[in-house]
Write a protein that holds these residues in place. Structure first.
Motif, PDB file in Angstrom:
ATOM      1  N   CYS A  17       1.017  -1.161  -0.038  1.00 16.37           N
ATOM      2  CA  CYS A  17       0.076  -0.099   0.002  1.00 16.37           C
ATOM      3  C   CYS A  17       0.792   1.408  -0.061  1.00 16.37           C
ATOM      4  CB  CYS A  17      -0.923  -0.006   1.216  1.00 16.37           C
ATOM      5  SG  CYS A  17      -1.607   1.196   1.457  1.00 16.37           S
ATOM      6  N   LEU A  18       1.912   1.158   0.816  1.00 16.72           N
ATOM      7  CA  LEU A  18       2.744   2.566   0.964  1.00 16.72           C
ATOM      8  C   LEU A  18       3.569   2.618  -0.620  1.00 16.72           C
ATOM      9  CD1 LEU A  18       4.054   1.858   4.531  1.00 16.72           C
ATOM     10  CD2 LEU A  18       2.813   3.687   3.793  1.00 16.72           C
ATOM     11  N   GLN A  19       3.800   1.639  -1.399  1.00 16.19           N
ATOM     12  CA  GLN A  19       4.274   1.848  -2.500  1.00 16.19           C
ATOM     13  C   GLN A  19       3.522   2.425  -3.640  1.00 16.19           C
ATOM     14  OE1 GLN A  19       7.664   1.336  -2.734  1.00 16.19           O
ATOM     15  NE2 GLN A  19       7.555   0.435  -0.688  1.00 16.19           N
ATOM     16  N   LEU A  20       2.007   2.639  -3.319  1.00 14.07           N
ATOM     17  CA  LEU A  20       1.240   2.899  -4.376  1.00 14.07           C
ATOM     18  C   LEU A  20       1.336   4.523  -4.415  1.00 14.07           C
ATOM     19  CD1 LEU A  20      -2.052   0.866  -4.073  1.00 14.07           C
ATOM     20  CD2 LEU A  20       0.042   0.394  -5.423  1.00 14.07           C
ATOM     21  N   LYS A  21       1.270   5.120  -5.594  1.00  9.87           N
ATOM     22  CA  LYS A  21       1.312   6.742  -5.518  1.00  9.87           C
ATOM     23  C   LYS A  21       0.564   7.025  -7.087  1.00  9.87           C
ATOM     24  CE  LYS A  21       6.201   6.802  -6.874  1.00  9.87           C
ATOM     25  NZ  LYS A  21       5.944   6.647  -8.238  1.00  9.87           N
ATOM     26  N   PRO A  22       0.100   8.176  -6.859  1.00 12.08           N
ATOM     27  CA  PRO A  22      -0.546   8.622  -8.269  1.00 12.08           C
ATOM     28  C   PRO A  22       0.633   9.440  -9.118  1.00 12.08           C
ATOM     29  CG  PRO A  22      -0.945  10.346  -6.467  1.00 12.08           C
ATOM     30  CD  PRO A  22      -0.178   9.183  -6.005  1.00 12.08           C
ATOM     31  N   ARG A  23       0.421   9.774 -10.344  1.00 13.65           N
ATOM     32  CA  ARG A  23       1.259  10.577 -11.034  1.00 13.65           C
ATOM     33  C   ARG A  23       1.707  11.763 -10.409  1.00 13.65           C
ATOM     34  NH1 ARG A  23      -2.641  10.746 -15.398  1.00 13.65           N
ATOM     35  NH2 ARG A  23      -2.432  12.996 -15.139  1.00 13.65           N
ATOM     36  N   GLU A  24       3.016  12.190 -10.773  1.00 11.72           N
ATOM     37  CA  GLU A  24       3.779  13.260 -10.219  1.00 11.72           C
ATOM     38  C   GLU A  24       2.882  14.534 -10.051  1.00 11.72           C
ATOM     39  OE1 GLU A  24       7.690  13.140 -10.722  1.00 11.72           O
ATOM     40  OE2 GLU A  24       8.000  15.454 -10.140  1.00 11.72           O
ATOM     41  N   ASP A  25       2.156  14.808 -11.259  1.00 14.06           N
ATOM     42  CA  ASP A  25       1.193  15.983 -11.671  1.00 14.06           C
ATOM     43  C   ASP A  25       0.145  16.052 -10.734  1.00 14.06           C
ATOM     44  OD1 ASP A  25       0.880  14.104 -13.737  1.00 14.06           O
ATOM     45  OD2 ASP A  25      -0.898  15.330 -13.902  1.00 14.06           O
ATOM     46  N   GLN A  26      -0.370  14.601  -9.946  1.00 17.28           N
ATOM     47  CA  GLN A  26      -1.571  14.501  -9.240  1.00 17.28           C
ATOM     48  C   GLN A  26      -1.172  14.362  -7.799  1.00 17.28           C
ATOM     49  OE1 GLN A  26      -2.516  10.719 -10.891  1.00 17.28           O
ATOM     50  NE2 GLN A  26      -3.930  11.189 -12.402  1.00 17.28           N
ATOM     51  N   GLN A  27       0.060  14.724  -7.403  1.00 25.05           N
ATOM     52  CA  GLN A  27       0.408  14.585  -6.030  1.00 25.05           C
ATOM     53  C   GLN A  27      -0.189  15.496  -5.299  1.00 25.05           C
ATOM     54  OE1 GLN A  27       4.557  13.309  -5.741  1.00 25.05           O
ATOM     55  NE2 GLN A  27       3.829  11.586  -6.973  1.00 25.05           N
ATOM     56  N   ILE A  81      -5.925   5.556  -7.269  1.00 25.12           N
ATOM     57  CA  ILE A  81      -5.185   4.560  -8.295  1.00 25.12           C
ATOM     58  C   ILE A  81      -3.987   4.725  -8.544  1.00 25.12           C
ATOM     59  CG2 ILE A  81      -5.733   3.195 -10.449  1.00 25.12           C
ATOM     60  CD1 ILE A  81      -7.862   2.702  -8.356  1.00 25.12           C
ATOM     61  N   ASP A  82      -3.171   3.655  -8.197  1.00 24.86           N
ATOM     62  CA  ASP A  82      -1.680   4.100  -8.584  1.00 24.86           C
ATOM     63  C   ASP A  82      -1.444   4.311 -10.181  1.00 24.86           C
ATOM     64  OD1 ASP A  82       1.280   3.137  -7.692  1.00 24.86           O
ATOM     65  OD2 ASP A  82       1.110   2.385  -9.790  1.00 24.86           O
ATOM     66  N   GLU A  83      -0.352   5.309 -10.404  1.00 25.10           N
ATOM     67  CA  GLU A  83      -0.052   5.575 -11.563  1.00 25.10           C
ATOM     68  C   GLU A  83      -0.004   4.487 -12.811  1.00 25.10           C
ATOM     69  OE1 GLU A  83       3.615   7.782 -11.906  1.00 25.10           O
ATOM     70  OE2 GLU A  83       4.605   6.358 -10.352  1.00 25.10           O
ATOM     71  N   ARG A  84       0.487   3.374 -12.222  1.00 22.92           N
ATOM     72  CA  ARG A  84       0.874   2.167 -13.401  1.00 22.92           C
ATOM     73  C   ARG A  84      -0.631   1.747 -13.670  1.00 22.92           C
ATOM     74  NH1 ARG A  84       3.939  -1.425  -9.270  1.00 22.92           N
ATOM     75  NH2 ARG A  84       2.607  -0.078  -7.906  1.00 22.92           N
ATOM     76  N   TYR A  85      -1.628   1.970 -13.014  1.00 27.45           N
ATOM     77  CA  TYR A  85      -2.949   1.134 -13.377  1.00 27.45           C
ATOM     78  C   TYR A  85      -3.982   1.932 -13.644  1.00 27.45           C
ATOM     79  CZ  TYR A  85      -0.091  -2.386 -10.811  1.00 27.45           C
ATOM     80  OH  TYR A  85       1.185  -3.249 -10.492  1.00 27.45           O
TER      81      TYR A  85
END
Ligand code: COA
Length: 160
Positions: A17-27, A81-85
């Motif tokens: 869970c801690l590894q998931l992140k949105p795109r940089e421009d969505q942070q 939702i994580d940037e990859r998905y």
């Protein structure tokens, strides 16, 4: 077909869970999951869930599973939702799963959510599910409501 479902965050899946992140421009649109997990500890009405597509955690949601004591409603506090998905339908499927779980509580008459005003993608996603803008701004965020049941006074809450 991919199965999308929710699984509670525990010690077993917290690192993922801690590894998931949105795109940089969505942070600027959503707090980091580390912050959300801390918030979950402070807010006893809410619980943190991973959004899974088959065996992979693709996103995260923090939401009330009992009434939020301050207003008597159920909030979705964090959703990402994580940037990859992204762009694969997991946002829609994940939100549907969250709403279904909250609606299974008999005292859930209204679900509330908010987003920063410039988050047009989230706004369209929420309205697509039937959320309506309330005109309220809380903490600088636009508030939307999903009404489940109205009482005889047209209110989403029975008088206490
Ligand atoms: C908002 C978010 C959860 C959507 O997740 P997703 O998995 O990409 O969403 P889906 O693939 O299910 O798509 C949902 C809708 O959004 C649209 N969409 C998704 N990404 C988009 C983008 N970058 N630009 C425009 N539209 C987009 C899709 O086209 C779809 O619309 P449709 O039903 O008209 O086809 C994701 O973008 C996200 O995590 N953003 C950063 C965090 C955030 O903003 N969270 C909400 C905080 S309140």
């Amino acid at each position: 077909m991919t199965s999308v479902y929710l699984k509670l965050i525990t010690d077993d899946n917290m690192e993922e869970c801690l590894q998931l992140k949105p795109r940089e421009d969505q942070q600027r649109l959503v707090a980091p999951n580390s912050d959300s997990l801390e918030k979950a500890k402070r807010e006893p009405s809410s619980r943190p869930y991973g959004i899974y597509a088959d065996d992979t955690m693709v996103g995260f949601a923090l939401f009330d599973e009992e009434v939020y004591p301050e207003d008597g409603y159920f909030w979705i506090c964090r959703f990402m939702i994580d940037e990859r998905y992204q762009g694969k339908g997991y946002g829609k499927a994940g939100l549907a799963a969250v709403l279904e779980q909250q609606k299974s509580h008999s005292d859930c008459v209204k679900i509330r959510i908010s987003h920063v005003p410039e988050n047009g993608v989230a706004n369209r996603l929420y309205k697509g599910f039937g959320f309506i803008e309330t005109g309220e701004v809380i903490g600088g965020e636009t508030v939307l409501d999903y009404i489940i049941s109205l009482n005889e006074y047209g209110l989403a809450r029975f008088p206490r």
